[in-house]
Scaffold this motif. Structure first.
Motif: not given
Length: 245
Positions: A132-137, A156-159, A166-170, A175-179
């Motif tokens: 899906a793309g970049l994964i946020g943590i 592949q991670l953005a911190e 939450a703003k970045m995901l919206k 592409a997703s947030f892992f948490g």
């Protein structure tokens, strides 16, 4: 005033004085956590936070006075590792942290999974998330080490802090947030007015109360015993059910 009344009054004053002195002498222990509603809330918010309530009760049962400090993770960890009178709560035990802290007791567990923005399909596997793309943590989270052990690449991670994530995901910047949905969902809902999409549980991790290496072992043992009694008498279950009915 009769002699008997005078003696009773003097005794009452002495007992009150001794009680006050004992209270003043009780050891104050800093209880530190990042600002992670509803787990750890700031002073002035409607609730203390689930983990703050659990940690504070453990300290009180062990005979100490809790002093809550809400700090960013990095600052909190630096303070606790160098202190003989500070604890971390809602803290994950990882190989990187193993030798830096004294692991006192497990309080509960947290579930982790992939979260996507409202209206999108759920991501129920590592393969789906990477495609899906970049994964946020969350910045400073222990999930980073877990994802890397599963073969996810650093690029592949953005911190970022949860509010920014939450703003970045919206906005589609990740592409997703892992948490943990328990801490991320309330922030996303508050910012957007909608609920994110939560995928299946990928893994669960234990939450610990931990100290630095100079924290007295005898005090750590008292706190561990208090946590055990809180599990046995149902206090921890009651607090969890109040925050997550």
């Amino acid at each position: 005033m009769s002699a008997l009344s005078a003696r009773l009054t003097a005794s009452s004053i002495m007992l009150f004085s001794l009680g006050t002195q004992a209270q003043d002498a009780a050891r104050v222990i800093d209880l530190e956590c990042d600002h992670l509603p509803p787990m750890c809330n700031q002073l002035g918010e409607p609730q203390e936070g689930m983990m703050i309530e659990i940690g504070s009760e453990a300290l009180r049962r062990a005979g100490f006075v809790p002093n809550v400090k809400i700090r960013p993770w990095k600052r909190a960890m630096q303070e606790v590792t160098g202190s003989a009178s500070a604890l971390m709560v809602y803290f994950a035990r990882t190989p990187e942290r193993e030798t830096l802290f004294r692991w006192i007791a497990v309080t509960n567990t947290t579930d982790f999974g992939f979260i996507t923005r409202d209206g999108s399909p759920p991501l129920d596997s590592l393969d789906q998330a990477t495609a899906a793309g970049l994964i946020g943590i969350r910045a400073g989270s222990s999930v980073r080490a877990w994802l890397l052990r599963q073969g996810i690449k650093t690029e592949q991670l953005a911190e970022s802090p949860l509010e920014e994530m939450a703003k970045m995901l919206k906005a589609g910047r990740v592409a997703s947030f892992f948490g943990a949905a328990s801490t991320f969902r309330p922030i996303y809902q508050r910012q957007t007015g909608t609920s994110p999409v939560v995928g299946v549980r990928m893994y669960s991790d234990q939450n610990w109360i931990a100290s630095g290496p100079s924290f007295p072992r005898e005090d750590a043992a008292k706190i561990a015993d208090a946590i055990n009694r809180m599990k046995q008498d149902g206090f921890i279950s009651q607090i969890i059910s109040r925050y997550f009915p």
